[in-house]
Enzyme design. Sequence first.
Site, short mmCIF file in Angstrom:
data_model
loop_
_atom_site.label_atom_id
_atom_site.label_comp_id
_atom_site.label_asym_id
_atom_site.label_seq_id
_atom_site.Cartn_x
_atom_site.Cartn_y
_atom_site.Cartn_z
CD GLU A 240 30.09 -85.21 -6.55
OE1 GLU A 240 29.42 -84.50 -7.01
OE2 GLU A 240 31.41 -85.49 -6.69
CD GLU B 79 29.06 -79.46 -9.06
OE1 GLU B 79 29.37 -79.86 -7.81
OE2 GLU B 79 29.45 -80.17 -10.28
CG HIS C 98 26.65 -83.23 -8.98
ND1 HIS C 98 27.37 -84.33 -9.52
CD2 HIS C 98 25.50 -83.31 -9.81
CE1 HIS C 98 26.59 -84.95 -10.50
NE2 HIS C 98 25.60 -84.53 -10.65
CG HIS D 198 29.23 -88.86 -9.10
ND1 HIS D 198 29.80 -88.75 -10.01
CD2 HIS D 198 29.11 -87.44 -8.28
CE1 HIS D 198 30.18 -87.80 -10.38
NE2 HIS D 198 29.73 -86.69 -9.41
#
Length: 312
Positions: A139, A276, A194, A102
């Site tokens: 994030e 993650e 992430h 992102h």
Amino acid sequence: MSYVGPDFDPPQPRRNRRRALTVAAAALVPGALLGWVMYEAVGGPGDGGASGNAAVRPSKAPADTGPTISATNDDKPPGPTPTPTADSGALKGKVVVVDPGHNPNNFQHTAEINRKVNIGTNWKECDTTGTSTNDGYTEAEFTLDVAHRLRTLLQKQGATVKFTQDGDRSWGPCVDERAEIGNKAHADAVVSIHADGASAGQRGFHVILPAKVNAGAANTGPIVTSSRALGERIAGSFVRATGSAPSNYVGDGTGLVTRKDLGGLNLSTVPKVFIECGNMRDTKDAAQLTSGAWRQKAARGISEGIVSFLRG
């Protein structure tokens, strides 16, 4: 405590007393030096290094503690730090692409990131804004910080490190372009960083591996095995470096999940995984994710996994 006097010890000649004191002092010096050396070896109190527990799957999650002081005072990654698992220069000639999940500016460009792109199996949004903690730590901020720390560690090992984005773009890149960046770099390994946005109570990390996909522009067959090897090395090192347990909500406790719905994996032609690092929506995981000291451990865990994979 000892006393010297006629009621306790007989008088000693002055020379003997001086000699006794000299011998006693000489005996104390090695002990004191040894104590200092041992102190330095273990890092002293409050050392930020990994614990001595090298188990791949810990018996319990780390103690429930709030964010450390570095959560607010450690906004910038520290200077280069050598990893303990490889010699400096061990990755000379290797190319690693780091994909910070992102873009911090995506929220200002909803039309652009909502545009659909082909990921082989179907069409999905170009990108998303990502998630955040309940207190607003995003994030995108987390992934860039860990990426910077990871780059420092990998460059110390001699690797060439390339980013898909460094917060220097107005938005994106899209997931298909992220894959293309790794492909064009002929990367030896690609890691997409992430943090999850699952429900509270769902904790732990997991590494996402590419499934075997052969549809449209996607053909992961040639990288499935190598990507799994990369993911397994990262998962094991991440446990050792952070003390975090594998996810309690996906992966059946292995810390590994296989998916075929992610364009960044489907369109890759080089070994690639996602990690993650924890669940931002769980307050206990969030306390770790917002700690600069813990993010350094996370970067070290990912780095050590990459080093192990690339050294064969």
